[in-house]
Design a protein around this motif. Structure first.
Motif, mmCIF file in Angstrom:
data_model
loop_
_atom_site.group_PDB
_atom_site.id
_atom_site.type_symbol
_atom_site.label_atom_id
_atom_site.label_comp_id
_atom_site.label_asym_id
_atom_site.label_seq_id
_atom_site.Cartn_x
_atom_site.Cartn_y
_atom_site.Cartn_z
ATOM 1 N N THR A 107 31.842 -3.149 -27.359
ATOM 2 C CA THR A 107 31.948 -2.871 -28.960
ATOM 3 C C THR A 107 32.530 -3.417 -29.112
ATOM 4 O OG1 THR A 107 32.878 -1.786 -28.840
ATOM 5 C CG2 THR A 107 31.013 -0.831 -27.754
ATOM 6 N N GLY A 108 33.588 -4.280 -29.174
ATOM 7 C CA GLY A 108 34.583 -4.975 -29.762
ATOM 8 C C GLY A 108 35.809 -5.236 -28.510
ATOM 9 N N VAL A 109 36.342 -5.843 -30.242
ATOM 10 C CA VAL A 109 37.752 -6.375 -28.756
ATOM 11 C C VAL A 109 39.262 -6.711 -30.138
ATOM 12 C CG1 VAL A 109 37.336 -8.879 -30.199
ATOM 13 C CG2 VAL A 109 39.237 -8.970 -27.429
ATOM 14 N N GLY A 110 39.871 -6.144 -29.721
ATOM 15 C CA GLY A 110 41.078 -6.234 -30.565
ATOM 16 C C GLY A 110 42.760 -6.797 -29.861
ATOM 17 N N THR A 111 43.670 -7.928 -30.555
ATOM 18 C CA THR A 111 44.315 -8.616 -30.191
ATOM 19 C C THR A 111 44.743 -9.778 -31.134
ATOM 20 O OG1 THR A 111 44.841 -10.020 -28.254
ATOM 21 C CG2 THR A 111 43.303 -10.685 -28.899
ATOM 22 N N GLU A 112 45.532 -10.319 -31.051
ATOM 23 C CA GLU A 112 46.725 -11.268 -31.494
ATOM 24 C C GLU A 112 45.429 -11.459 -32.066
ATOM 25 O OE1 GLU A 112 46.565 -15.485 -31.842
ATOM 26 O OE2 GLU A 112 46.349 -14.930 -29.873
ATOM 27 N N ARG A 113 45.813 -12.344 -33.421
ATOM 28 C CA ARG A 113 44.566 -12.829 -34.867
ATOM 29 C C ARG A 113 43.560 -13.889 -33.588
ATOM 30 N NH1 ARG A 113 44.815 -13.485 -41.003
ATOM 31 N NH2 ARG A 113 45.653 -10.999 -40.673
ATOM 32 N N GLU A 114 44.039 -14.953 -33.382
ATOM 33 C CA GLU A 114 43.531 -16.382 -32.968
ATOM 34 C C GLU A 114 43.009 -15.598 -31.800
ATOM 35 O OE1 GLU A 114 46.505 -19.311 -32.664
ATOM 36 O OE2 GLU A 114 46.981 -19.894 -34.123
ATOM 37 N N THR A 115 43.256 -14.971 -30.944
ATOM 38 C CA THR A 115 42.820 -14.666 -29.835
ATOM 39 C C THR A 115 41.622 -13.995 -29.313
ATOM 40 O OG1 THR A 115 44.974 -15.042 -28.077
ATOM 41 C CG2 THR A 115 43.058 -14.057 -27.127
ATOM 42 N N SER A 116 41.823 -13.196 -31.143
ATOM 43 C CA SER A 116 40.613 -12.321 -30.632
ATOM 44 C C SER A 116 40.060 -13.305 -31.747
ATOM 45 C CB SER A 116 40.665 -11.670 -32.037
ATOM 46 O OG SER A 116 40.358 -9.834 -31.881
ATOM 47 N N GLU A 117 40.029 -14.106 -32.613
ATOM 48 C CA GLU A 117 38.614 -14.986 -33.131
ATOM 49 C C GLU A 117 38.153 -15.736 -32.049
ATOM 50 O OE1 GLU A 117 38.568 -18.515 -36.045
ATOM 51 O OE2 GLU A 117 40.286 -17.442 -35.904
ATOM 52 N N ALA A 118 39.119 -16.103 -31.411
ATOM 53 C CA ALA A 118 37.953 -16.844 -30.017
ATOM 54 C C ALA A 118 37.342 -16.149 -29.230
ATOM 55 C CB ALA A 118 39.192 -17.451 -29.206
ATOM 56 N N PHE A 119 38.226 -15.199 -28.695
ATOM 57 C CA PHE A 119 36.544 -13.937 -27.949
ATOM 58 C C PHE A 119 35.233 -14.063 -28.199
ATOM 59 C CE2 PHE A 119 35.379 -10.407 -26.124
ATOM 60 C CZ PHE A 119 35.107 -10.566 -24.674
ATOM 61 N N ALA A 120 35.389 -13.727 -30.234
ATOM 62 C CA ALA A 120 34.614 -12.583 -30.598
ATOM 63 C C ALA A 120 33.859 -14.228 -30.919
ATOM 64 C CB ALA A 120 35.142 -12.708 -31.963
ATOM 65 N N ARG A 121 33.969 -15.316 -31.082
ATOM 66 C CA ARG A 121 33.430 -16.786 -31.412
ATOM 67 C C ARG A 121 32.697 -16.559 -29.682
ATOM 68 N NH1 ARG A 121 36.528 -20.847 -34.597
ATOM 69 N NH2 ARG A 121 36.053 -19.713 -36.984
ATOM 70 N N ALA A 122 33.491 -16.270 -28.462
ATOM 71 C CA ALA A 122 33.229 -15.799 -27.303
ATOM 72 C C ALA A 122 31.759 -15.652 -26.670
ATOM 73 C CB ALA A 122 34.107 -16.711 -26.640
ATOM 74 N N TRP A 123 32.216 -14.124 -27.207
ATOM 75 C CA TRP A 123 30.970 -13.729 -27.149
ATOM 76 C C TRP A 123 29.533 -13.549 -28.128
ATOM 77 C CZ3 TRP A 123 30.607 -10.322 -23.150
ATOM 78 C CH2 TRP A 123 29.933 -9.041 -22.977
ATOM 79 N N GLN A 124 30.211 -14.267 -29.005
ATOM 80 C CA GLN A 124 28.736 -14.659 -29.981
ATOM 81 C C GLN A 124 27.947 -15.528 -28.507
ATOM 82 O OE1 GLN A 124 30.618 -15.620 -33.724
ATOM 83 N NE2 GLN A 124 29.358 -14.322 -34.671
ATOM 84 N N ARG A 125 28.388 -16.306 -28.691
ATOM 85 C CA ARG A 125 27.505 -17.929 -27.729
ATOM 86 C C ARG A 125 26.641 -17.403 -27.200
ATOM 87 N NH1 ARG A 125 32.731 -20.432 -29.609
ATOM 88 N NH2 ARG A 125 33.335 -20.476 -26.537
ATOM 89 N N HIS A 126 27.258 -16.408 -25.962
ATOM 90 C CA HIS A 126 26.623 -16.059 -24.448
ATOM 91 C C HIS A 126 25.813 -14.954 -24.666
ATOM 92 C CE1 HIS A 126 29.932 -18.554 -21.492
ATOM 93 N NE2 HIS A 126 30.803 -18.378 -22.758
ATOM 94 N N THR A 127 26.029 -14.332 -25.568
ATOM 95 C CA THR A 127 25.295 -13.424 -25.914
ATOM 96 C C THR A 127 24.434 -12.827 -27.030
ATOM 97 O OG1 THR A 127 26.412 -11.994 -27.386
ATOM 98 C CG2 THR A 127 27.306 -11.431 -24.957
ATOM 99 N N GLY A 128 24.955 -13.706 -28.504
ATOM 100 C CA GLY A 128 23.818 -13.577 -29.396
ATOM 101 C C GLY A 128 23.972 -12.294 -30.135
ATOM 102 N N ALA A 129 25.343 -11.870 -29.958
ATOM 103 C CA ALA A 129 25.734 -10.704 -30.853
ATOM 104 C C ALA A 129 26.596 -10.663 -31.929
ATOM 105 C CB ALA A 129 26.648 -9.811 -29.691
ATOM 106 N N SER A 130 26.039 -9.646 -33.030
ATOM 107 C CA SER A 130 26.934 -10.920 -34.259
ATOM 108 C C SER A 130 28.052 -10.055 -33.873
ATOM 109 C CB SER A 130 26.349 -10.140 -35.055
ATOM 110 O OG SER A 130 26.560 -8.610 -35.499
ATOM 111 N N ALA A 131 29.581 -10.673 -34.536
ATOM 112 C CA ALA A 131 30.762 -10.271 -34.190
ATOM 113 C C ALA A 131 31.381 -10.325 -35.798
ATOM 114 C CB ALA A 131 31.334 -11.447 -33.990
ATOM 115 N N GLU A 132 32.043 -9.041 -36.152
ATOM 116 C CA GLU A 132 32.563 -9.060 -37.365
ATOM 117 C C GLU A 132 33.800 -8.030 -37.590
ATOM 118 O OE1 GLU A 132 30.982 -9.722 -40.628
ATOM 119 O OE2 GLU A 132 29.424 -10.674 -39.843
ATOM 120 N N VAL A 133 34.612 -9.012 -37.852
ATOM 121 C CA VAL A 133 35.965 -8.229 -38.992
ATOM 122 C C VAL A 133 36.063 -6.363 -39.373
ATOM 123 C CG1 VAL A 133 38.271 -8.493 -39.144
ATOM 124 C CG2 VAL A 133 37.070 -9.940 -38.594
#
Length: 292
Positions: A107-133
């Motif tokens: 349902t989401g991710v939370g961590t240090e800002r750069e890591t959180s952004e990197a994981f959110a982008r990766a999750w989008q690529r692998h799943t097609g999900a949308s990711a919003e802050v």
């Protein structure tokens, strides 16, 4: 480029004790940055694996080729994945690929800002999900405590069982005000905090509770102030600052090395308050929500 075999670097387990056996040294190597993971593990250990809901908790460790742990996560569905900062951002892509292959629905991710952004982008690529802050938050640590002077009229006291219904109501109100689902059911949260004196109330001279400040259990020689809440009718009178200062003073009196808290980076009122009390920024974090 992401590594070709995420299974070789991330090890997953549903076993908390197995996770702690492998990750404890890593988490304690930087307890300030890893405060959320440490607190989550302590709650799961002391309150049971269902403390955050009915979902089965998942844990993971990332190890380098020499076995040195470089990352870890705790996931308590349906809440966001709590991930340690990752120096190697390909590790975020590896983890996203591994969890996607396992059929997990984050349902989401939370961590240090750069890591959180990197994981959110990766999750989008692998799943097609949308990711919003959902929000950006900042981790603070207490330097020299500077209590409000003068303090507002009234006094602080630690909650008792008689305050249970008040805590349940304020916990729900706090979640609504934040626009965030609470990690624990309100009744469970209240019982847990009462058990170890984890909430301090500020009361007016006539004994009316007007604000609360909480603290996590002591772990790795630190506590984190959370939550801080004042009902709307009592705001703007210094009650939250007084309660926060008292919780911080009590923790220091117990001999903890660190008093921490998170604040919403966009809330200038709360960040200014905490900085007046003596809290200093450590690191920026980000919370993302995923929609599948």
């Amino acid at each position: 480029m992401a590594s070709s075999d995420p299974y070789a670097t991330w090890q997953l387990t549903p076993d908390l004790e197995q996770f702690l056996a492998g990750a404890a040294d890593f988490l304690h190597s930087d307890p300030v940055t890893h405060t959320v993971l440490l607190t989550a593990c302590e709650n799961l250990r002391t309150q049971g694996l269902a403390v955050y809901g009915d979902g089965v908790p998942h844990f993971g460790i990332r190890a380098a080729g020499d076995g040195v742990v470089e990352g870890a996560f705790v996931w308590t569905p349906p809440h966001r994945l709590a991930l340690s900062p990752l120096a190697d951002k390909t590790a975020a892509d590896d983890l996203a690929a591994l969890l996607f292959d396992a059929g997990e629905k984050l349902t989401g991710v939370g961590t240090e800002r750069e890591t959180s952004e990197a994981f959110a982008r990766a999750w989008q690529r692998h799943t097609g999900a949308s990711a919003e802050v959902a929000f950006h938050d900042r981790l603070y640590r207490l330097g020299t405590l500077t209590p409000p002077d003068p303090a507002p009229p009234g006094a602080a006291r630690v909650v008792t069982e008689a305050d249970r219904e008040l805590l349940i109501r304020w916990h729900r109100e706090f979640g609504e005000a934040m626009g965030e689902p609470r990690a624990m059911v309100s009744g469970t949260w209240a019982d847990t905090r009462i058990a170890y004196g984890g909430i301090t109330l500020w009361e007016t001279p006539d004994g009316t509770p007007v604000a609360m400040a909480g603290r996590t259990r002591r772990i790795a020689d630190q506590v984190r102030v959370a939550p801080v809440y004042t009902p709307a009718a009592h705001r703007g009178r210094g009650y939250a600052g007084a309660a926060t200062a008292e919780v911080s003073r009590a923790a220091l009196a117990e001999g903890v090395s660190e008093v921490l808290l998170f604040a919403d980076s966009a809330n200038a009122t709360s960040t200014a308050l905490y900085e007046r009390l003596g809290f200093r920024p450590v690191r920026d974090f980000a919370q993302y929500d995923f929609t599948h």
